[in-house]
Design a protein around this motif. Structure first.
Motif, PDB file in Angstrom:
ATOM      1  N   ALA A 142       0.705  -1.024  -0.006  1.00 24.84           N
ATOM      2  CA  ALA A 142      -0.057   0.060   0.166  1.00 24.84           C
ATOM      3  C   ALA A 142       0.812   1.168  -0.088  1.00 24.84           C
ATOM      4  CB  ALA A 142      -0.819  -0.161   1.245  1.00 24.84           C
ATOM      5  N   ILE A 143       1.506   1.592   1.133  1.00 23.39           N
ATOM      6  CA  ILE A 143       2.670   2.681   1.233  1.00 23.39           C
ATOM      7  C   ILE A 143       3.288   2.760  -0.060  1.00 23.39           C
ATOM      8  CG2 ILE A 143       4.306   3.975   2.254  1.00 23.39           C
ATOM      9  CD1 ILE A 143       3.325   2.750   4.872  1.00 23.39           C
ATOM     10  N   GLN A 144       4.106   2.024  -0.630  1.00 18.57           N
ATOM     11  CA  GLN A 144       4.839   2.217  -1.941  1.00 18.57           C
ATOM     12  C   GLN A 144       3.798   2.506  -2.970  1.00 18.57           C
ATOM     13  OE1 GLN A 144       8.165  -0.446  -2.110  1.00 18.57           O
ATOM     14  NE2 GLN A 144       8.802   0.070  -3.990  1.00 18.57           N
ATOM     15  N   HIS A 145       2.770   1.919  -3.070  1.00 24.44           N
ATOM     16  CA  HIS A 145       1.967   2.236  -4.304  1.00 24.44           C
ATOM     17  C   HIS A 145       1.346   3.574  -4.175  1.00 24.44           C
ATOM     18  CE1 HIS A 145      -1.494   1.732  -7.113  1.00 24.44           C
ATOM     19  NE2 HIS A 145      -2.311   2.616  -6.022  1.00 24.44           N
ATOM     20  N   TYR A 146       1.256   4.198  -3.099  1.00 25.96           N
ATOM     21  CA  TYR A 146       0.976   5.785  -2.913  1.00 25.96           C
ATOM     22  C   TYR A 146       2.189   6.504  -3.285  1.00 25.96           C
ATOM     23  CZ  TYR A 146      -3.365   4.374  -0.688  1.00 25.96           C
ATOM     24  OH  TYR A 146      -4.607   3.931  -0.515  1.00 25.96           O
ATOM     25  N   ALA A 157      13.522   4.978  -1.003  1.00 28.00           N
ATOM     26  CA  ALA A 157      14.399   5.356   0.344  1.00 28.00           C
ATOM     27  C   ALA A 157      13.314   6.088   1.576  1.00 28.00           C
ATOM     28  CB  ALA A 157      15.140   6.684  -0.012  1.00 28.00           C
ATOM     29  N   LEU A 158      12.236   6.760   0.805  1.00 26.94           N
ATOM     30  CA  LEU A 158      11.139   7.348   1.844  1.00 26.94           C
ATOM     31  C   LEU A 158      10.233   6.126   2.654  1.00 26.94           C
ATOM     32  CD1 LEU A 158       9.612   9.144   3.169  1.00 26.94           C
ATOM     33  CD2 LEU A 158       8.150   9.539   1.133  1.00 26.94           C
ATOM     34  N   VAL A 159      10.160   4.897   1.653  1.00 32.75           N
ATOM     35  CA  VAL A 159       9.699   3.686   2.280  1.00 32.75           C
ATOM     36  C   VAL A 159      10.383   2.976   3.368  1.00 32.75           C
ATOM     37  CG1 VAL A 159       8.920   1.387   1.608  1.00 32.75           C
ATOM     38  CG2 VAL A 159       7.996   3.203   0.146  1.00 32.75           C
ATOM     39  N   ALA A 160      11.737   2.928   2.903  1.00 38.80           N
ATOM     40  CA  ALA A 160      12.539   2.449   3.862  1.00 38.80           C
ATOM     41  C   ALA A 160      12.762   3.036   5.288  1.00 38.80           C
ATOM     42  CB  ALA A 160      13.993   2.356   3.281  1.00 38.80           C
ATOM     43  N   LEU A 161      12.700   4.365   5.179  1.00 37.96           N
ATOM     44  CA  LEU A 161      12.766   5.278   6.159  1.00 37.96           C
ATOM     45  C   LEU A 161      11.433   5.186   7.234  1.00 37.96           C
ATOM     46  CD1 LEU A 161      13.925   7.512   8.117  1.00 37.96           C
ATOM     47  CD2 LEU A 161      12.819   9.392   6.789  1.00 37.96           C
ATOM     48  N   PRO A 170      14.927   4.002  17.628  1.00 39.57           N
ATOM     49  CA  PRO A 170      16.003   4.675  17.200  1.00 39.57           C
ATOM     50  C   PRO A 170      17.414   4.214  17.008  1.00 39.57           C
ATOM     51  CG  PRO A 170      15.744   5.450  19.395  1.00 39.57           C
ATOM     52  CD  PRO A 170      14.576   4.503  19.166  1.00 39.57           C
ATOM     53  N   TYR A 171      17.646   3.048  17.996  1.00 42.61           N
ATOM     54  CA  TYR A 171      18.952   2.487  18.007  1.00 42.61           C
ATOM     55  C   TYR A 171      19.016   1.447  16.616  1.00 42.61           C
ATOM     56  CZ  TYR A 171      18.933   4.428  22.300  1.00 42.61           C
ATOM     57  OH  TYR A 171      18.853   5.193  23.578  1.00 42.61           O
ATOM     58  N   ARG A 172      17.894   0.940  16.507  1.00 42.54           N
ATOM     59  CA  ARG A 172      17.840  -0.110  15.162  1.00 42.54           C
ATOM     60  C   ARG A 172      17.298   0.540  13.981  1.00 42.54           C
ATOM     61  NH1 ARG A 172      18.976  -5.046  16.610  1.00 42.54           N
ATOM     62  NH2 ARG A 172      19.149  -5.792  18.816  1.00 42.54           N
ATOM     63  N   LEU A 173      17.217   1.893  13.877  1.00 39.80           N
ATOM     64  CA  LEU A 173      16.722   2.570  12.923  1.00 39.80           C
ATOM     65  C   LEU A 173      17.406   2.373  11.437  1.00 39.80           C
ATOM     66  CD1 LEU A 173      14.526   4.307  11.608  1.00 39.80           C
ATOM     67  CD2 LEU A 173      15.948   6.250  12.419  1.00 39.80           C
ATOM     68  N   LEU A 174      18.496   2.364  11.631  1.00 40.14           N
ATOM     69  CA  LEU A 174      19.466   2.267  10.409  1.00 40.14           C
ATOM     70  C   LEU A 174      19.431   0.917   9.771  1.00 40.14           C
ATOM     71  CD1 LEU A 174      21.536   3.438   8.365  1.00 40.14           C
ATOM     72  CD2 LEU A 174      23.427   2.852  10.246  1.00 40.14           C
ATOM     73  N   ALA A 175      19.741  -0.150  10.704  1.00 42.27           N
ATOM     74  CA  ALA A 175      19.649  -1.505  10.284  1.00 42.27           C
ATOM     75  C   ALA A 175      18.308  -1.751   9.620  1.00 42.27           C
ATOM     76  CB  ALA A 175      20.017  -2.483  11.251  1.00 42.27           C
ATOM     77  N   THR A 176      17.127  -1.580  10.268  1.00 37.17           N
ATOM     78  CA  THR A 176      16.040  -1.676   9.703  1.00 37.17           C
ATOM     79  C   THR A 176      15.497  -1.008   8.449  1.00 37.17           C
ATOM     80  OG1 THR A 176      15.221  -1.832  12.207  1.00 37.17           O
ATOM     81  CG2 THR A 176      13.478  -1.913  10.433  1.00 37.17           C
ATOM     82  N   ALA A 177      16.033   0.273   8.421  1.00 39.28           N
ATOM     83  CA  ALA A 177      15.713   1.054   7.077  1.00 39.28           C
ATOM     84  C   ALA A 177      16.573   0.185   5.996  1.00 39.28           C
ATOM     85  CB  ALA A 177      16.399   2.520   7.446  1.00 39.28           C
ATOM     86  N   ILE A 178      17.871  -0.298   6.222  1.00 37.93           N
ATOM     87  CA  ILE A 178      18.520  -0.824   5.038  1.00 37.93           C
ATOM     88  C   ILE A 178      17.872  -2.058   4.559  1.00 37.93           C
ATOM     89  CG2 ILE A 178      20.560  -2.158   4.561  1.00 37.93           C
ATOM     90  CD1 ILE A 178      22.050  -0.618   6.826  1.00 37.93           C
ATOM     91  N   LEU A 179      16.906  -2.865   5.518  1.00 35.09           N
ATOM     92  CA  LEU A 179      16.320  -3.954   5.089  1.00 35.09           C
ATOM     93  C   LEU A 179      15.048  -3.379   4.425  1.00 35.09           C
ATOM     94  CD1 LEU A 179      15.376  -6.866   5.301  1.00 35.09           C
ATOM     95  CD2 LEU A 179      14.187  -6.296   7.584  1.00 35.09           C
ATOM     96  N   GLY A 180      14.455  -2.324   4.941  1.00 35.61           N
ATOM     97  CA  GLY A 180      13.412  -1.675   4.199  1.00 35.61           C
ATOM     98  C   GLY A 180      13.604  -1.327   2.523  1.00 35.61           C
ATOM     99  N   PHE A 181      14.721  -0.850   2.509  1.00 37.36           N
ATOM    100  CA  PHE A 181      15.233  -0.233   1.285  1.00 37.36           C
ATOM    101  C   PHE A 181      15.386  -1.571   0.270  1.00 37.36           C
ATOM    102  CE2 PHE A 181      18.291   1.154  -2.097  1.00 37.36           C
ATOM    103  CZ  PHE A 181      17.380   2.246  -2.580  1.00 37.36           C
ATOM    104  N   ALA A 182      15.929  -2.581   0.821  1.00 39.26           N
ATOM    105  CA  ALA A 182      16.202  -3.989   0.030  1.00 39.26           C
ATOM    106  C   ALA A 182      14.650  -4.349  -0.197  1.00 39.26           C
ATOM    107  CB  ALA A 182      16.944  -4.868   0.732  1.00 39.26           C
TER     108      ALA A 182
END
Length: 223
Positions: A142-146, A157-161, A170-182
């Motif tokens: 849904a979100i990426q579709h919009y 990048a926005l979907v990943a963030l 906040p301590y796992r934000l970077l690692a989770t965002a990397i997964l989100g980008f992949a």
């Protein structure tokens, strides 16, 4: 003719805010009361929210949640991408753990203890299969579709963030965002939710199995 605001980027951001509110004010109390069952209920609520919001804003559900089975090459590429992500995520996590060791390892122990409180098959369903289906339906569906009319790299990048922010750490934000980008990249390149679902499942199943192995080793050593 001007496009309605909730059918573009505004719709994706609105859905994200609704999902955050749902997790904070509805799902969090349920999880505190029901533990792993509460986590499963949370995942199903997120998927229901994504489907309901897409239907309410008159989005074609087949376009929002495209299910196209991957080729063998795409499956192999997904596994290779996960291996690459794992190296980056571990590096990012260890870098943050250098400055905030208690926050990183404390959360890992608490989450590991919760997951291993259930038998392994049920834990895999709750912590790997359901997030792979429900979180991908919400974020890469849904979100990426919009965000589809944005520049693809900005959209990913926005979907990943947003995916990183949805995990409230906040301590796992970077690692989770990397997964989100992949995951967002797979959705963009393949035009299907199945490859990101597969990568998400592999990643969470690996974490779940690692938690059971670590718990077993700790039990044997008396720690």
């Amino acid at each position: 003719q001007r496009r309605p605001p909730l059918q573009g980027m505004g719709g994706g951001l609105c859905l994200f805010v609704l999902a955050m509110g749902l997790m904070l004010f509805v799902a969090a109390p349920i999880q505190q009361r029901l533990g792993m069952l509460g986590l499963a209920i949370t995942e199903l609520m997120l998927l229901a929210l994504a489907v309901g919001f897409a239907a309410a804003t008159r989005q074609p559900l087949k376009a929002v949640f495209p299910i196209v089975w991957p080729t063998g090459r795409q499956v192999l590429a997904t596994v290779i991408l996960w291996v690459g992500y794992l190296g980056l995520a571990m590096s990012a996590t260890m870098a943050v753990a250098y400055f905030f060791p208690e926050e990183i390892f404390g959360v890992s122990q608490d989450l590991g203890g919760l997951i291993t409180s259930w038998p392994l098959p049920l834990a895999l369903i709750t912590s790997a299969l359901l997030p792979a289906i429900c979180e991908e339906g919400l974020c890469r569906g849904a979100i990426q579709h919009y965000f589809r009319r944005m520049n693809p790299w900005v959209s990913m990048a926005l979907v990943a963030l947003l995916f990183g922010l949805m995990h409230f750490s906040p301590y796992r934000l970077l690692a989770t965002a990397i997964l989100g980008f992949a995951l967002a990249y797979l959705r963009h390149r393949t035009g299907s939710l199945v490859p990101p679902m597969l990568l998400h499942f592999i990643n969470n199943a690996f974490s779940t199995l690692s938690g059971y192995i670590t718990t077993g080793d700790a039990a044997q050593t008396g720690t």
